[in-house]
Write an enzyme that holds these catalytic residues in place. Structure first.
Site, mmCIF file in Angstrom:
data_model
loop_
_atom_site.group_PDB
_atom_site.id
_atom_site.type_symbol
_atom_site.label_atom_id
_atom_site.label_comp_id
_atom_site.label_asym_id
_atom_site.label_seq_id
_atom_site.Cartn_x
_atom_site.Cartn_y
_atom_site.Cartn_z
ATOM 1 N N GLY A 1 6.982 -4.870 12.836
ATOM 2 C CA GLY A 1 6.453 -4.576 11.503
ATOM 3 C C GLY A 1 7.516 -3.988 10.592
ATOM 4 O O GLY A 1 7.384 -4.002 9.374
ATOM 5 N N GLY A 2 8.583 -3.451 11.201
ATOM 6 C CA GLY A 2 9.738 -3.000 10.421
ATOM 7 C C GLY A 2 9.443 -1.844 9.486
ATOM 8 O O GLY A 2 8.500 -1.064 9.697
ATOM 9 N N CYS B 1 8.361 -1.951 6.381
ATOM 10 C CA CYS B 1 7.151 -2.139 5.593
ATOM 11 C C CYS B 1 5.922 -1.559 6.280
ATOM 12 O O CYS B 1 5.204 -0.740 5.720
ATOM 13 C CB CYS B 1 6.968 -3.628 5.343
ATOM 14 S SG CYS B 1 5.450 -4.008 4.490
ATOM 15 N N GLY C 1 15.502 10.920 -7.833
ATOM 16 C CA GLY C 1 15.400 9.465 -8.001
ATOM 17 C C GLY C 1 14.008 9.077 -8.474
ATOM 18 O O GLY C 1 13.047 9.209 -7.729
ATOM 19 N N GLY D 1 17.450 4.892 -3.636
ATOM 20 C CA GLY D 1 17.667 3.476 -3.373
ATOM 21 C C GLY D 1 17.784 3.196 -1.883
ATOM 22 O O GLY D 1 17.743 4.118 -1.056
ATOM 23 N N HIS E 1 -16.990 -11.734 -15.807
ATOM 24 C CA HIS E 1 -17.258 -10.555 -16.621
ATOM 25 C C HIS E 1 -18.169 -9.614 -15.854
ATOM 26 O O HIS E 1 -19.096 -10.078 -15.199
ATOM 27 C CB HIS E 1 -17.947 -10.985 -17.922
ATOM 28 C CG HIS E 1 -18.308 -9.844 -18.806
ATOM 29 N ND1 HIS E 1 -17.365 -9.157 -19.531
ATOM 30 C CD2 HIS E 1 -19.505 -9.244 -19.054
ATOM 31 C CE1 HIS E 1 -17.969 -8.196 -20.214
ATOM 32 N NE2 HIS E 1 -19.270 -8.234 -19.933
#
Ligand SMILES: Cc1cc2nc3c(=O)[nH]c(=O)nc-3n(C[C@H](O)[C@H](O)[C@H](O)COP(=O)(O)OP(=O)(O)OC[C@H]3O[C@@H](n4cnc5c(N)ncnc54)[C@H](O)[C@@H]3O)c2cc1C
Length: 467
Positions: A42-43, A45, A185, A274, A446
């Protein structure tokens, strides 16, 4: 002990969204596939990124909603006792979701008959890797290798991670809410988490070196987010630079936009400046692949400069987003299986899960003009949308950018509560080559916020109905 050896057609290194999708699709297509994962399927993420952050954001939102009612009840006439938050319990709930998805990914890989090897892969050469597993060294030789090793947080040399200085990973597993949190950041990760902690009761300060938070978005899209940050009591210091930990007591020293040194007391300092591609420490240098900056250079089939070696996901550059990694993974698997595929996507939508949310797909007005297009722009505000009113969330708008000559939709942006769910409609319109008339002529149910999309198209055509 002799080294064990596996020979396969496809070897995928890294089981994040890029790698696991690549392996599943290859397996489905009958390609003999092995995937190696050093940490957890799954890393980033699934384990320490998209999913856990959204879980925490949801918990914070719910808490804030109830806290708000505890004051004067608000316009809905609901009153409650002052709520309490047990962050350790919320984090355990988040871990449960991660665990479920984690076993889900492993199950899908097994179902596709992919062989899973746990351990860190190191390149010996372009066709061979060595994996340190619990039971010894495993050699894997493959015809094709896919590098999907992802990215990691950038560390500031003068503010190294450790102790009170944390990355998003630690922020997602705190057991108590920090009294004072400084976020270094003001990109999407910093703001998503900063907002969540402010809603949970932290006193939050955001330090951003650029002149604007979320610098990659235009000012109009960012305005509702900046307003909400102010309403939540979050202090935002733009044009300010973090300098390092203060010597006296726990605090961050910064240089303000005016050039003054200031001390910001903090229990935790969250650094989100980052992410960088994970290229070091596993023999990638041996291959000497071409780079674009720090990222691996790829072509429109995700091929690197070495024959038989592909790369996908965050290691290949911006936008570093899970759905880009997945789309690349799926494409590469099909190429390996012999199908003709190239990267022909017209847009990669991006969502910022701030409050309110921001969605972008395709070109913004400035980007379209910079590319030489003459454009028509239609914008519809949510304060003219009935559904937004009934949900007490009227801030924001939908904006469509189209070519002036043909009305072909070049981009769609939105900011507002819940607009992340409109991202698929926006991307579909662009991918299908929709014109303003197509969106205007599509009946939108709607009352929904999605009517803002139709109205923005009508506005661009010069005949909006509800403004
Ligand atoms: C806090 C946070 C929030 C985020 N939110 C979002 C979001 O809302 N939406 C979105 O689209 N994106 C989001 N992202 C970005 C997203 O997580 C990444 O874009 C995505 O995970 C990239 O996938 P990938 O497959 O390239 O790499 P990764 O997910 O980083 O996976 C790479 C895998 O490779 C493994 N690996 C590395 N080297 C080796 C080796 N030598 N041997 C074996 N295994 C190895 C790693 O352990 C890892 O599991 C977020 C990121 C963070 C940090």
């Amino acid at each position: 002990m002799p080294m064990k050896e596996i020979v396969c057609k496809l070897l995928v290194i890294g089981a994040g969204p890029g790698g696991y999708i690549c392996a599943i699709r290859a397996g489905q297509l009958g390609v003999d596939t092995v995937i190696v994962e050093a940490v957890k399927a799954g890393g980033t993420c699934l384990n320490i990124g998209c999913i856990p952050s959204k879980a925490l954001i949801h918990a914070a939102e719910e808490f804030e909603k109830v806290s708000h009612m505890a004051g004067n009840g608000g316009p809905l006439g609901i009153t409650v006792e002052a709520p309490k938050l047990d962050l350790a319990k919320a984090v355990a709930w988040k871990d449960g979701i991660v665990g479920r998805l984690n076993s889900g990914v492993l199950g899908l890989l097994r179902k596709a008959k992919v062989k899973i090897v746990h351990g860190k892969a190191t390149f010996r050469d372009g066709k061979t890797v060595e994996v340190e597993t619990e039971t010894g060294v495993q050699i894997i030789r493959a015809e094709t290798v896919v590098i999907a090793t992802g990215s990691e947080p950038v560390e500031l040399p003068f503010l190294p991670f450790g102790g009170p200085v944390i990355s998003s990973t630690e922020a997602l597993s705190l057991k108590t809410v920090p009294k004072k949190l400084v976020v270094v950041g003001g990109g999407y990760i910093g703001l998503e988490l900063g907002t969540a902690f402010a809603k949970m009761g932290s006193e939050v300060t955001v330090v951003e070196a650029m002149q604007q938070i979320l610098p990659q978005y235009d000012a109009e899209l960012v305005r509702p987010v900046a307003k909400r940050l102010a309403d939540l009591g979050i202090r935002v210091l733009t044009g300010a630079k973090a300098k390092g930990l203060s010597e006296e007591g726990l605090a961050l020293t910064i240089e303000t936009a005016e050039g003054e040194e200031q001390r910001l007391p903090a229990d935790k300092i969250l650094v989100t400046v980052g992410r960088k591609p994970r290229t070091e420490g596993w023999g990638l240098d041996e291959l000497d692949l071409d780079r674009t900056g720090k990222f691996l250079r790829i072509d429109d089939r995700c091929r690197t400069s070495m024959r038989g070696v592909h790369a996908i996901g965050d290691i290949t550059g911006e936008p570093m987003l899970a759905h880009r990694a997945m789309a690349q993974g799926e494409m590469v698997a099909e190429i390996v299986a012999g199908k003709k595929r190239t990267w022909d996507k017209r847009c990669i939508p991006a969502v910022c899960f701030t409050d309110p949310e921001i969605v972008t797909a395709g070109l913004s007005p400035d980007e379209a003009r910079a590319q030489g297009y003459e454009i028509r722009v239609g914008q519809f505000p949510f304060n003219a949308n009935g559904r937004a009113m009934t949900m007490l969330s009227e801030d924001g708008f939908v904006r469509i950018v189209a070519r002036a000559d043909s009305n072909l939709v070049l981009g769609v942006q939105a900011v507002g509560a819940g607009v992340s769910e409109l991202s698929s409609a926006f991307a579909l319109a662009i991918e299908m080559g929709a014109r303003l008339e197509d969106i205007a002529a599509t009946i939108h149910a709607h009352p929904t916020r999605s009517e803002g999309f139709q109205e923005a198209a009508l506005k661009a055509l010069g005949h909006a109905l509800h403004i």
